[in-house]
Design an enzyme around this catalytic site. Structure first.
Site, PDB file in Angstrom:
ATOM      1  CB  ALA A 132      -0.924  -0.065   1.172  1.00 44.58           C
ATOM      2  CG  ASP A 133       3.080   4.814  -1.587  1.00 46.36           C
ATOM      3  OD1 ASP A 133       3.886   4.806  -0.710  1.00 46.36           O
ATOM      4  OD2 ASP A 133       2.613   5.928  -2.133  1.00 46.36           O
TER       5      ASP A 133
END
Length: 195
Positions: free
Chosen positions: A71-72
């Site tokens: 995730a970012d």
């Protein structure tokens, strides 16, 4: 069920993943996060989420049944990505840029494993109150903004700066749990929250 691995060192993402399932492990990613100049924020988050998941998957034992979640999150205003402020001066600059206006928070998520390579993104719109110099100086004097994209944490004292939030609150925190749960259930049909 394959081993679920969250490719993140973020305590917030770990906490949010716990809303989906208790049966996961965490492994920090050392992926290169440099982006080509001009990469649109909505593309950047998916690209970086994939890189993080790939880096962790590459470290796992051959043949292991694993599903890695990368995730970012980025904050974007006027098409410009705001990262984590490096110092007080940059924090104050970010707060003044966000003051009294709307910005977009994008979180990209990638799922990688045997036969699985998928990514998606969610976005939320956040509007700040007009901030006085005193408010900005106060917030910049706390430790909170310095490890967060855009220089604020909506789940902490940064909530005092937010006038309105449209979209998924958890997207702004860094992991869109509702969408992620639904995506995970495509691969793990029996997955129920809290298991």
């Amino acid at each position: 069920m394959p081993l679920l691995i969250l490719a993140s060192q973020s305590p917030r993402r770990r906490e949010l993943m716990g809303l989906i399932t208790r049966d996961f492990t965490v492994q920090a990613s050392d992926a290169d996060e440099a982006l080509a100049p001009g990469t649109p924020p909505e593309e950047a988050v998916e690209e970086l989420a994939l890189r993080k998941a790939e880096a962790v998957l590459a470290l796992r034992p051959a043949g292991e049944e694993a599903l890695v979640i990368g995730a970012d999150t980025v904050v974007a205003v006027d098409g410009r990505i705001l990262g984590k402020p490096r110092d007080r001066e940059e924090c104050l600059w970010m707060l003044s840029l966000l003051s009294g206006r709307e910005h977009t928070v994008f979180t990209g998520v990638a799922l990688l494993g045997r036969g699985v390579r998928r990514s998606f993104r969610e976005e939320a719109r956040v509007e700040f109150w007009p901030l006085s110099p005193e408010e900005m100086a106060w917030y910049a004097s706390t430790p909170e903004p310095y490890d967060k994209a855009g220089g604020y944490g909506v789940q902490g004292a940064g909530a005092l700066l937010v006038r309105e939030l449209r979209g998924d609150f958890f997207t702004v925190m860094g992991l869109p749990v509702s969408r992620l749960w639904r995506e995970l259930r495509r691969e793990l049909p029996g997955l129920m929250p809290g298991q």
